[in-house]
Design a protein around this motif. Structure first.
Motif, PDB file in Angstrom:
ATOM      1  N   ASN A  34       0.826  -1.201   0.000  1.00 25.98           N
ATOM      2  CA  ASN A  34       0.000   0.000   0.000  1.00 25.98           C
ATOM      3  C   ASN A  34       0.868   1.261   0.000  1.00 25.98           C
ATOM      4  N   ASP A  35       1.961   1.214  -0.748  1.00 28.89           N
ATOM      5  CA  ASP A  35       2.909   2.331  -0.836  1.00 28.89           C
ATOM      6  C   ASP A  35       2.632   3.117  -2.110  1.00 28.89           C
ATOM      7  N   VAL A  36       1.774   4.123  -2.000  1.00 33.25           N
ATOM      8  CA  VAL A  36       1.319   4.887  -3.157  1.00 33.25           C
ATOM      9  C   VAL A  36       2.444   5.724  -3.757  1.00 33.25           C
ATOM     10  N   SER A  37       3.311   6.292  -2.940  1.00 29.76           N
ATOM     11  CA  SER A  37       4.393   7.127  -3.470  1.00 29.76           C
ATOM     12  C   SER A  37       5.372   6.291  -4.293  1.00 29.76           C
ATOM     13  N   THR A  38       5.707   5.105  -3.815  1.00 31.78           N
ATOM     14  CA  THR A  38       6.586   4.217  -4.573  1.00 31.78           C
ATOM     15  C   THR A  38       5.906   3.767  -5.852  1.00 31.78           C
ATOM     16  N   LEU A  39       4.629   3.493  -5.778  1.00 33.20           N
ATOM     17  CA  LEU A  39       3.876   3.084  -6.965  1.00 33.20           C
ATOM     18  C   LEU A  39       3.887   4.194  -8.015  1.00 33.20           C
ATOM     19  N   GLY A  40       3.714   5.424  -7.594  1.00 31.44           N
ATOM     20  CA  GLY A  40       3.776   6.559  -8.521  1.00 31.44           C
ATOM     21  C   GLY A  40       5.143   6.687  -9.178  1.00 31.44           C
ATOM     22  N   GLN A  41       6.187   6.491  -8.394  1.00 31.15           N
ATOM     23  CA  GLN A  41       7.548   6.561  -8.925  1.00 31.15           C
ATOM     24  C   GLN A  41       7.782   5.434  -9.937  1.00 31.15           C
ATOM     25  N   ILE A  42       7.305   4.239  -9.642  1.00 31.19           N
ATOM     26  CA  ILE A  42       7.463   3.105 -10.551  1.00 31.19           C
ATOM     27  C   ILE A  42       6.738   3.375 -11.861  1.00 31.19           C
ATOM     28  N   ILE A  43       5.562   3.953 -11.775  1.00 29.37           N
ATOM     29  CA  ILE A  43       4.781   4.253 -12.984  1.00 29.37           C
ATOM     30  C   ILE A  43       5.508   5.284 -13.844  1.00 29.37           C
ATOM     31  N   LYS A  44       6.131   6.278 -13.219  1.00 28.86           N
ATOM     32  CA  LYS A  44       6.907   7.266 -13.978  1.00 28.86           C
ATOM     33  C   LYS A  44       8.093   6.607 -14.683  1.00 28.86           C
ATOM     34  N   GLU A  45       8.783   5.734 -13.972  1.00 25.86           N
ATOM     35  CA  GLU A  45       9.918   5.031 -14.568  1.00 25.86           C
ATOM     36  C   GLU A  45       9.457   4.120 -15.701  1.00 25.86           C
ATOM     37  N   GLU A  46       8.304   3.477 -15.505  1.00 30.22           N
ATOM     38  CA  GLU A  46       7.746   2.632 -16.562  1.00 30.22           C
ATOM     39  C   GLU A  46       7.427   3.442 -17.811  1.00 30.22           C
ATOM     40  N   ALA A  47       6.888   4.624 -17.625  1.00 31.73           N
ATOM     41  CA  ALA A  47       6.541   5.469 -18.771  1.00 31.73           C
ATOM     42  C   ALA A  47       7.785   5.820 -19.585  1.00 31.73           C
ATOM     43  N   SER A  48       8.876   6.137 -18.898  1.00 31.95           N
ATOM     44  CA  SER A  48      10.104   6.451 -19.636  1.00 31.95           C
ATOM     45  C   SER A  48      10.668   5.213 -20.322  1.00 31.95           C
ATOM     46  N   LEU A  49      10.554   4.049 -19.692  1.00 30.10           N
ATOM     47  CA  LEU A  49      11.000   2.804 -20.320  1.00 30.10           C
ATOM     48  C   LEU A  49      10.149   2.459 -21.540  1.00 30.10           C
ATOM     49  N   ILE A  50       8.865   2.725 -21.455  1.00 30.56           N
ATOM     50  CA  ILE A  50       7.973   2.447 -22.588  1.00 30.56           C
ATOM     51  C   ILE A  50       8.336   3.352 -23.770  1.00 30.56           C
ATOM     52  N   ARG A  51       8.587   4.620 -23.494  1.00 30.79           N
ATOM     53  CA  ARG A  51       9.012   5.535 -24.574  1.00 30.79           C
ATOM     54  C   ARG A  51      10.312   5.055 -25.211  1.00 30.79           C
ATOM     55  N   ALA A  52      11.257   4.625 -24.375  1.00 33.05           N
ATOM     56  CA  ALA A  52      12.534   4.133 -24.883  1.00 33.05           C
ATOM     57  C   ALA A  52      12.338   2.859 -25.711  1.00 33.05           C
ATOM     58  N   ALA A  53      11.428   1.989 -25.274  1.00 33.19           N
ATOM     59  CA  ALA A  53      11.142   0.758 -26.023  1.00 33.19           C
ATOM     60  C   ALA A  53      10.497   1.074 -27.366  1.00 33.19           C
ATOM     61  N   GLN A  54       9.626   2.068 -27.388  1.00 32.88           N
ATOM     62  CA  GLN A  54       9.014   2.476 -28.659  1.00 32.88           C
ATOM     63  C   GLN A  54      10.069   3.018 -29.613  1.00 32.88           C
ATOM     64  N   GLN A  55      10.995   3.794 -29.094  1.00 29.69           N
ATOM     65  CA  GLN A  55      12.071   4.331 -29.931  1.00 29.69           C
ATOM     66  C   GLN A  55      12.983   3.213 -30.430  1.00 29.69           C
ATOM     67  N   ALA A  56      13.292   2.253 -29.552  1.00 27.86           N
ATOM     68  CA  ALA A  56      14.143   1.129 -29.952  1.00 27.86           C
ATOM     69  C   ALA A  56      13.449   0.277 -31.007  1.00 27.86           C
ATOM     70  N   ASP A  57      12.148   0.105 -30.877  1.00 31.38           N
ATOM     71  CA  ASP A  57      11.414  -0.673 -31.870  1.00 31.38           C
ATOM     72  C   ASP A  57      11.373   0.052 -33.210  1.00 31.38           C
ATOM     73  N   ALA A  58      11.200   1.366 -33.170  1.00 32.84           N
ATOM     74  CA  ALA A  58      11.221   2.141 -34.416  1.00 32.84           C
ATOM     75  C   ALA A  58      12.595   2.038 -35.080  1.00 32.84           C
ATOM     76  N   LYS A  59      13.649   2.053 -34.274  1.00 33.31           N
ATOM     77  CA  LYS A  59      15.007   1.899 -34.805  1.00 33.31           C
ATOM     78  C   LYS A  59      15.174   0.514 -35.420  1.00 33.31           C
ATOM     79  N   ARG A  60      14.652  -0.513 -34.747  1.00 36.79           N
ATOM     80  CA  ARG A  60      14.731  -1.880 -35.266  1.00 36.79           C
ATOM     81  C   ARG A  60      14.054  -1.983 -36.624  1.00 36.79           C
ATOM     82  N   VAL A  61      12.860  -1.415 -36.738  1.00 44.89           N
ATOM     83  CA  VAL A  61      12.113  -1.456 -37.997  1.00 44.89           C
ATOM     84  C   VAL A  61      12.894  -0.735 -39.098  1.00 44.89           C
ATOM     85  N   LYS A  62      13.435   0.423 -38.767  1.00 45.58           N
ATOM     86  CA  LYS A  62      14.198   1.213 -39.740  1.00 45.58           C
ATOM     87  C   LYS A  62      15.428   0.448 -40.218  1.00 45.58           C
TER      88      LYS A  62
END
Length: 165
Positions: A34-62
């Motif tokens: 029930n640690d909401v602050s840690t959960l918020g931090q994890i979600i922020k880190e996940e969002a940046s990882l998702i953006r990086a994964a999208q960029q890496a996938d676009a690079k792979r396709v290219k």
């Protein structure tokens, strides 16, 4: 040209998915604690990882398209399977290994996210039940005459013409 750039893009994508899996595991622990602050931090880190994964996938396709064009194959949707006949044996082994590992990570991430979704839904059900038990239900505060119908109110029982006036 070798498939070196495609291999590098796949390796980067694999690394990012492994990080996403770690974050998903941490998210379970944060929800359980029930640690909401840690959960918020994890979600922020996940969002940046998702953006990086999208960029890496676009690079792979290219890179995969560039490889196929250089080899004289003009496919729009390039897959690992379509690349395998055009690469060396060593690159084939590496591509297959990365493909299997990436598929495994993606499958694990899907399972972990499904578990997280179920855990969050269960937590919300518990919170809603707790709130329902703590907050008293509002009772009907309007008085009605015993012989009066429930939908009839005092305003509607008076006539338009008041004879006492």
């Amino acid at each position: 040209m070798s498939a070196k750039m495609v291999i590098q893009a796949l390796a980067e994508l694999l690394k990012l998915h492994q990080e996403l899996n770690k974050q998903a595991t941490l998210k379970v622990e944060a929800v359980k604690a029930n640690d909401v602050s840690t959960l918020g931090q994890i979600i922020k880190e996940e969002a940046s990882l998702i953006r990086a994964a999208q960029q890496a996938d676009a690079k792979r396709v290219k890179e995969a398209r560039a490889f196929m064009i250089e080899k004289g194959e003009g496919e729009e949707d390039v897959t690992i399977a379509s690349m395998l006949p055009l690469v060396s044996h060593d690159e084939t082994v590496v591509l297959k290994k990365l493909q299997r590992a990436l598929l495994k990570e993606v499958d694990q991430l899907k399972k972990q996210n499904e578990q997280n979704r179920e855990l969050l839904e269960e937590s919300l059900r518990f919170v809603n039940l707790s709130l329902d038990l703590m907050v008293p239900q509002a009772e009907d505060v309007h008085y009605t005459k015993p012989h009066q119908k429930p939908e009839q109110t005092e305003l509607f029982s008076r006539s338009v013409f008041d004879s006492k006036a």
